[in-house]
Design a protein around this motif. Structure first.
Motif: not given
Ligand code: ADP
Length: 280
Positions: A228, A181, A244
Motif C-alpha cells: 500500500r 479503489n 491488485l
Molecule cells: P488496498 O486498496 O486495500 O490498499 P489494493 O491492492 O487494491 O489494496 O491496492 C494497492 C495499493 O495501490 C493501494 O494501497 C494504493 O496505494 C494503490 N492504488 C490502487 N488503486 C489506486 C488508485 N485508483 N489511486 C491511487 N492509488 C491506488
C-alpha cells in the motif's frame, strides 16, 4: 616368451591400467562436479524455504494486525452496549452501524486472504463461460453508487457490449476492486470514469480517476502482495493491499493484461485488456 615380448606385454598391461585409472579419475571428477551441483541446488532450495518462511510469517502478522483494528472496534461497541453507555438511541444506532461496517471489513479481508492463499498454493479455480463484461460492470457501478455519492465523487460509464470467455464472479470482483479503489482514492468533488472499447480482438476497459495518484517511486510495487503506498494509507487506514495482487492473477488467467498510468495528485488510470470470445 622372449624378453622383448615380455616387456611389450608388460607395456600393454601398463597402458591398459593407465587408461582404466584415467577413466576412474574422470568418473571421480564428474561425481565431484555432481556433488557440487547438488550442494548448490540444496542451498538454493534452503534459501527459498527461508524466504517462504519469512513471507508466511509476514502474511500472518499483517493479517493479524489488520484484523485486530476492526475486532477491537466491535469489542468496544459490544462493551458499551452491554453497559448501556450510549447517550441516545441515535448514537447507539450509529455505533451498531459502525460495528456492522467493521464486520464487513473483516469478512472482505478474510476473503482476500483466502484468495491470495489459493493463488499461491495453486488452488485458485476458474469456471469459464461467455460473459458480457459491460453488464457486469454496470452491476458493480450500481452497487458502488452510494459509496461514490457519500464521497461526492461523480461516476460515469461509457461501455461497449462485448463478450469474453471468462469467470463471471472473478471478473466482477476485479472491476469491483478497481472501481472501489478509484472512488476510495479520489477526494471530494472528483470523478471516476469507466470506458471500454474493442481493439484487435481484445476488449480494453479503463477505470480513470482524478484522485491522489500513485507515487512514482512506488509504482513498481503496486501489484505486490500487501503493498500500500504511503499516500493511500493516509487516506484510508484500513485496506489489505491484496486487491491488485488478486486482480493481476485474474487478468493473467484470462490471457489478458493489466496496466496503469498515474500522476501524483492528478489521478490514475487502470487499463485491463481481455481477449474477446472468438466467434469460431
Ligand atoms: P488496498 O486498496 O486495500 O490498499 P489494493 O491492492 O487494491 O489494496 O491496492 C494497492 C495499493 O495501490 C493501494 O494501497 C494504493 O496505494 C494503490 N492504488 C490502487 N488503486 C489506486 C488508485 N485508483 N489511486 C491511487 N492509488 C491506488
Amino acid at each position: 616368451m622372449s624378453d622383448s615380448e615380455k616387456i611389450k606385454d608388460l607395456e600393454q598391461r601398463l597402458a591398459a591400467c593407465n587408461s582404466e585409472l584415467e577413466r576412474m579419475m574422470r568418473e571421480q571428477q564428474e561425481a565431484g562436479r555432481l556433488l557440487v551441483r547438488r550442494d548448490l541446488a540444496l542451498s538454493r532450495a534452503n534459501e527459498q524455504l527461508k524466504t517462504l518462511d519469512v513471507i508466511k510469517s509476514d502474511f500472518i502478522s499483517i493479517a493479524a494486525h489488520q484484523l485486530r483494528t476492526p475486532l477491537s472496534a466491535i469489542k468496544w461497541i459490544i462493551h458499551m452496549l452491554a453497559r448501556d453507555e450510549f447517550k441516545s438511541v441515535v448514537e447507539r444506532k450509529d455505533f451498531i452501524q459502525k460495528a456492522s461496517e467493521s464486520t464487513d471489513r473483516m469478512i472482505s479481508l478474510v476473503n482476500d486472504l483466502l484468495e491470495a492463499d489459493h493463488i499461491e498454493s495453486g488452488k485458485y479455480q476458474f469456471i469459464f463461460t461467455p460473459v458480457d463484461v459491460a453488464e457486469l460492470i454496470k452491476g458493480v457501478a450500481t452497487e458502488v453508487q452510494t459509496m461514490a455519492m457519500q464521497r461526492n465523487v461523480k461516476l460515469s460509464l461509457e461501455l461497449v457490449s462485448a463478450t469474453i470467455n471468462g469467470d463471471a464472479l472473478k471478473i466482477r470482483a476485479l472491476f469491483q476492486n478497481l472501481i472501489e479503489n478509484a472512488i476510495k482514492y479520489t477526494p471530494q468533488e472528483g470523478s471516476v470514469s469507466i470506458a471500454s472499447a474493442i481493439h484487435n480482438d481484445f476488449l480494453i476497459i479503463s477505470v480513470s480517476d482524478t484522485g491522489i495518484g500513485i507515487p512514482e517511486q512506488q509504482q513498481d510495487q503496486i501489484f505486490s502482495k500487501f503493498f500500500r503506498a504511503a499516500n493511500a494509507v493516509r487516506v484510508d487506514t484500513v485496506g489489505s493491499g491484496l486487491g491488485l495482487f488478486i486482480a493481476k492473477e485474474i487478468v493473467a488467467r484470462h490471457g489478458g493484461k493489466i496496466e496503469f498510468t498515474s500522476t501524483i495528485n492528478q489521478g490514475t488510470t487502470f487499463t485491463v485488456s481481455l481477449p474477446l470470445l472468438s466467434k469460431k
